[in-house]
Design an enzyme around this catalytic site. Structure first.
Site, PDB file in Angstrom:
ATOM      1  N   SER A 159       3.061   1.167   3.974  1.00  0.00           N
ATOM      2  CA  SER A 159       3.950   0.068   4.353  1.00  0.00           C
ATOM      3  C   SER A 159       5.158   0.603   5.128  1.00  0.00           C
ATOM      4  O   SER A 159       4.984   1.230   6.168  1.00  0.00           O
ATOM      5  CB  SER A 159       4.346  -0.726   3.109  1.00  0.00           C
ATOM      6  OG  SER A 159       4.840  -2.001   3.465  1.00  0.00           O
ATOM      7  N   ASP A 255      -4.469  -8.686   4.315  1.00  0.00           N
ATOM      8  CA  ASP A 255      -3.077  -8.288   4.501  1.00  0.00           C
ATOM      9  C   ASP A 255      -2.519  -8.940   5.768  1.00  0.00           C
ATOM     10  O   ASP A 255      -3.144  -8.884   6.832  1.00  0.00           O
ATOM     11  CB  ASP A 255      -3.018  -6.764   4.613  1.00  0.00           C
ATOM     12  CG  ASP A 255      -1.605  -6.217   4.714  1.00  0.00           C
ATOM     13  OD1 ASP A 255      -0.642  -7.005   4.655  1.00  0.00           O
ATOM     14  OD2 ASP A 255      -1.472  -4.978   4.838  1.00  0.00           O
ATOM     15  N   HIS A 287      -2.285  -6.189   0.812  1.00  0.00           N
ATOM     16  CA  HIS A 287      -1.339  -5.117   1.119  1.00  0.00           C
ATOM     17  C   HIS A 287      -1.139  -4.194  -0.092  1.00  0.00           C
ATOM     18  O   HIS A 287      -0.931  -4.661  -1.208  1.00  0.00           O
ATOM     19  CB  HIS A 287      -0.014  -5.775   1.532  1.00  0.00           C
ATOM     20  CG  HIS A 287       0.966  -4.847   2.150  1.00  0.00           C
ATOM     21  ND1 HIS A 287       0.735  -4.198   3.344  1.00  0.00           N
ATOM     22  CD2 HIS A 287       2.207  -4.473   1.755  1.00  0.00           C
ATOM     23  CE1 HIS A 287       1.786  -3.461   3.650  1.00  0.00           C
ATOM     24  NE2 HIS A 287       2.691  -3.611   2.703  1.00  0.00           N
TER      25      HIS A 287
END
Length: 316
Positions: A159, A255, A287
Site C-alpha cells: 500500500s 481492490d 486490499h
C-alpha cells in the site's frame, strides 16, 4: 471529546483541533527471538535527528557461512497509521524471513499529518542510506555486515509502503547509493492514484473522494493534486529511471487500487525502462488481504510467489 473533522474509522479519526486518533496498528511488539519461526529481531536507530528506528530480522536456523539476500521493507497505512513494530508487521516479517531465508530491515518512518509527505519518503531514503553504509564490511550493525548480500537487495512494501518502495527505486536510479545493487522491487497492492479514471476503472466520484482524495490531502496538504508524481508515478518524467532489473506487482481483484497497479506496470514498460516487470493478480481478494488473513490459501500462495521472486526464480 472535540468534534470530528475527518472520520476514517476503523483506521483513524482527526478532531477539529487537529488531534489524530489512530485506531489500528499503534501497538509496539518488542523485538525478540520468535519461537515459532526461529527468526531473531532487534531494533536499531537509523536517524538520531528524528529518533527513528528500523527492525532487523535474521533467520536463526540458517547456514551462517553464506550471505543472504536483503529485503528492505516499508509498511503501509496511507502514510498516516500503522508502524513497523505493530503486531501485523512484526508477524508478517517473521513469516517472510523464515520462509525466504533472508535478512530484512523493516523501516519505521514519520507519519502524516504531523509530518506530511514526503517526510515518510525522506526518512525511508535515510534508512536505505544507513543500510548501504554497511556494504564492504563497514557500518555499525554486525548482522548486516556479516550476513547480508548487498548485491541482492530487494525493496518491498504494501500500500503506502509500496508507494515508498517505488520512489526509493526511482531515487536509487537517479543517485545510485554506493555498494548496493537493487536486484528487484516487490510492490504489494501499491497506493497509486491519479486525477482521471483509467480504462476499466470503476468511477464512483463520491467514493473516490472519501477513500482516496481526502486521505491524500491530509497526508500531503501542499500537494499539487492527484497527479502529484508521489501519488501518481505514471505522471513522473523520471519513471524510466527505476533503479532495478526486476519488478513484481501484486494486485487483488476486489481492490479499488487494482487498476492503478496494472496501469503502472503497463506505463513502466512503455517508458523505456529496461527491466523485467510482472503482475500477479489474486482473484476474489481485497486490499492487503494477506496481512488480514495470513493463513488463507491465497496468502500462502502469495508468500511463495514473493519468496520465489526474492531468489530470482520463475513464478506464475
Amino acid at each position: 471529546t472535540p468534534p470530528t473533522a475527518h472520520n476514517f474509522a476503523p483506521f483513524f479519526i482527526i478532531s477539529q483541533d487537529g488531534h489524530v486518533h489512530r485506531l489500528v496498528g499503534e501497538e509496539i511488539i518488542p523485538a525478540s527471538l520468535d519461537p515459532t519461526t526461529h527468526v531473531d529481531s532487534k531494533d536499531i536507530i537509523y536517524s538520531s535527528e528524528h529518533n527513528l528506528s528500523a527492525r532487523i530480522y535474521f533467520p536463526n536456523n540458517t547456514n551462517r557461512n553464506q550471505k543472504l539476500p536483503l529485503v528492505v521493507y516499508f509498511h503501509g497505512g496511507a502514510f498516516i497509521f500503522e508502524n513497523a513494530f505493530s503486531l501485523t508487521y512484526h508477524a508478517y516479517m517473521n513469516t517472510l524471513v523464515s520462509h525466504a531465508k533472508i535478512i530484512a530491515v523493516s523501516v519505521d518512518y514519520r507519519r502524516a499529518p504531523e509530518d506530511p509527505v514526503p517526510a515518510a519518503h525522506e526518512d525511508s531514503w535515510t534508512a536505505l542510506k544507513w543500510v548501504a553504509s554497511h556494504a564492504n564490511g563497514r557500518g555499525p550493525e554486525d548482522w548486516l555486515k556479516t550476513y547480508a548480500d548487498f548485491q541482492k537487495v530487494i525493496l518491498s512494501g504494501d500500500s503506502a509502503g509500496g508507494n515508498i518502495a517505488h520512489h526509493m527505486g526511482i531515487r536509487q536510479g537517479q543517485e545510485k547509493l554506493e555498494g548496493i545493487n537493487i536486484d528487484g522491487i516487490c510492490l504489494l497492492f501499491p497506493y497509486f492514484w491519479g486525477s482521471a479514471p483509467i480504462p476499466g476503472e470503476p468511477y464512483v466520484p463520491e467514493y473516490w473522494t472519501t477513500i482516496i482524495d481526502e486521505p491524500w490531502q491530509i497526508a500531503r496538504p501542499d500537494t499539487s493534486g492527484l497527479d502529484d508524481p508521489i501519488i501518481n508515478p505514471v505522471a513522473d518524467p523520471k519513471l524510466s529511471s527505476l533503479g532495478c532489473n526486476r519488478l513484481l506487482v501484486f494486485v487483488a481483484q476486489l481492490d479499488l487500487l487494482r487498476g492503478r497497479g496494472l496501469y503502472y506496470v503497463t506505463k513502466l514498460k512503455e517508458s523505456g525502462w529496461k527491466g523485467d516487470a510482472k503482475v500477479s493478480e489474486i482473484m476474489g481478494e481485497t486490499h492487503v488481504f494477506h496481512l488480514l488473513n495470513p493463513s488463507s490459501l491465497h496468502a500462502i500462495r502469495m508468500l511463495k510467489t514473493t519468496v520465489d521472486f526474492i531468489h530470482g526464480k520463475d513464478y506464475p
